[in-house]
Design a protein around this motif. Structure first.
Motif, PDB file in Angstrom:
ATOM      1  N   MET A  20       0.816  -1.222   0.000  1.00  0.00           N
ATOM      2  CA  MET A  20       0.000   0.000   0.000  1.00  0.00           C
ATOM      3  C   MET A  20       0.851   1.275   0.000  1.00  0.00           C
ATOM      4  SD  MET A  20      -2.954  -1.149  -0.223  1.00  0.00           S
ATOM      5  CE  MET A  20      -3.915   0.342  -0.006  1.00  0.00           C
ATOM      6  N   SER A  75       2.023   6.008   2.963  1.00  0.00           N
ATOM      7  CA  SER A  75       0.818   5.772   2.159  1.00  0.00           C
ATOM      8  C   SER A  75      -0.259   6.746   2.614  1.00  0.00           C
ATOM      9  CB  SER A  75       0.339   4.329   2.305  1.00  0.00           C
ATOM     10  OG  SER A  75      -0.143   4.105   3.607  1.00  0.00           O
ATOM     11  N   ARG A  76      -1.129   7.072   1.683  1.00  0.00           N
ATOM     12  CA  ARG A  76      -2.241   7.972   2.014  1.00  0.00           C
ATOM     13  C   ARG A  76      -3.103   7.347   3.094  1.00  0.00           C
ATOM     14  NH1 ARG A  76      -2.943   7.936  -3.177  1.00  0.00           N
ATOM     15  NH2 ARG A  76      -1.785   9.535  -4.257  1.00  0.00           N
ATOM     16  N   ASP A  77      -3.220   6.036   3.070  1.00  0.00           N
ATOM     17  CA  ASP A  77      -4.071   5.333   4.039  1.00  0.00           C
ATOM     18  C   ASP A  77      -3.617   5.546   5.470  1.00  0.00           C
ATOM     19  OD1 ASP A  77      -4.744   2.376   1.987  1.00  0.00           O
ATOM     20  OD2 ASP A  77      -5.454   4.445   1.926  1.00  0.00           O
ATOM     21  N   SER A  78      -2.316   5.711   5.651  1.00  0.00           N
ATOM     22  CA  SER A  78      -1.807   5.905   7.018  1.00  0.00           C
ATOM     23  C   SER A  78      -1.500   7.378   7.270  1.00  0.00           C
ATOM     24  CB  SER A  78      -0.569   5.048   7.265  1.00  0.00           C
ATOM     25  OG  SER A  78       0.481   5.455   6.419  1.00  0.00           O
ATOM     26  N   ASN A  79      -2.217   8.230   6.564  1.00  0.00           N
ATOM     27  CA  ASN A  79      -2.113   9.669   6.820  1.00  0.00           C
ATOM     28  C   ASN A  79      -0.680  10.189   6.657  1.00  0.00           C
ATOM     29  OD1 ASN A  79      -3.477  12.039   7.395  1.00  0.00           O
ATOM     30  ND2 ASN A  79      -3.140  11.882   9.592  1.00  0.00           N
ATOM     31  N   ASP A 136       2.716   4.274  -1.277  1.00  0.00           N
ATOM     32  CA  ASP A 136       2.604   4.918  -2.586  1.00  0.00           C
ATOM     33  C   ASP A 136       3.636   6.024  -2.797  1.00  0.00           C
ATOM     34  OD1 ASP A 136      -0.554   6.406  -1.517  1.00  0.00           O
ATOM     35  OD2 ASP A 136       1.507   6.832  -0.899  1.00  0.00           O
ATOM     36  N   GLU A 166      -2.599  11.567  13.614  1.00  0.00           N
ATOM     37  CA  GLU A 166      -2.127  10.188  13.712  1.00  0.00           C
ATOM     38  C   GLU A 166      -1.134  10.110  14.867  1.00  0.00           C
ATOM     39  OE1 GLU A 166      -3.091   8.075  11.041  1.00  0.00           O
ATOM     40  OE2 GLU A 166      -2.210   6.305  11.964  1.00  0.00           O
TER      41      GLU A 166
END
Lengths: 113, 112
Positions: free
Chosen positions: A29, A94-98, A31, B56
């Motif tokens: 994932m 990754s964008r998913d993990s901010n 990117d 986060e």
């Protein structure tokens, strides 16, 4: 769980030759990949990056290659100069993990005169 | 070239004491981060901050840690009751959206 691995803790290269620093990752994932350079007593300095949609990015003496199928990237420095002696960190996000940066352990590059 | 500045460069504190690490990010940056590196170990993510709130945080960032942007320029990391294992280099970073992070030179925290 080491998502970003730099398996060589150190590398010694003759001045003028090519330095190749390697990095492997496990998370498909990711990117965006970055290389940072760190001198003692200083913070990491951004060097070069590559998006997962590319396989190569070049900036002067520095080129990063990305092989998505092998989940492998490498940083090439040509020609190597004494000032390149530093610790090089590979990082991924990754964008998913901010955009949280996941770091490798670093490789210490020593350029011999 | 604008840079991220961190103060102090070295902080020594006794176990159980509160410590505040200060950072001035690059002025037009909107995303702020704290990382740490224990001597000989990997750089570890602690927390990211955007729009005046934490976006986060890692497992390391427990209740002993807090971040604040008290005014328009500073970004601080507070450790409420320091432990020996908090001894590390703490790096602040900032960025604009979709751009690489710019790091400060770090604060070396020594807990005795």
């Amino acid at each position: 769980d080491q998502q970003v691995k730099q398996n060589s803790p150190s590398l010694s290269v003759q001045e003028g030759r090519i330095s190749i620093l390697n990095c492997d990752y496990t998370n498909s994932m990711f990117d965006y990949f970055l290389w940072y350079k760190k001198y003692p007593a200083e913070g990491p300095t951004f060097l070069i990056s590559i998006s997962s949609i590319k396989d190569k990015n070049e900036d002067g003496r520095f080129t990063v290659f990305l092989n998505k199928s092998a989940k492998h990237l490498s940083l090439h420095i040509v020609p190597s100069q004494p000032g390149d002696s530093a610790v090089y960190f590979c990082a991924a996000m990754s964008r998913d993990s901010n955009y949280q940066l996941i770091w490798g352990a670093g490789t210490k590059l020593i350029i011999k005169p | 070239e604008p840079e991220v500045t961190q103060t102090p460069s070295h902080q020594v504190t006794q176990m159980g004491q509160e410590v505040i690490l200060r950072c001035v990010p690059i002025s037009n940056h909107l995303y702020f981060y704290w990382y740490r590196q224990i001597l000989g170990q990997k750089v570890e993510f602690l927390v990211s901050f955007y729009n005046n709130e934490i976006s986060e945080k890692s497992e390391i960032f427990d209740d002993q840690f807090s971040v604040e942007r008290p005014d328009g320029s500073n970004f601080t990391l507070k450790i409420r009751s320091t432990k020996l294992e908090d001894s590390a280099m703490y790096f602040c970073a900032s960025s604009v959206e979709n751009s690489p992070l710019h790091f400060g030179n770090g604060t070396r925290l020594t807990v005795t």
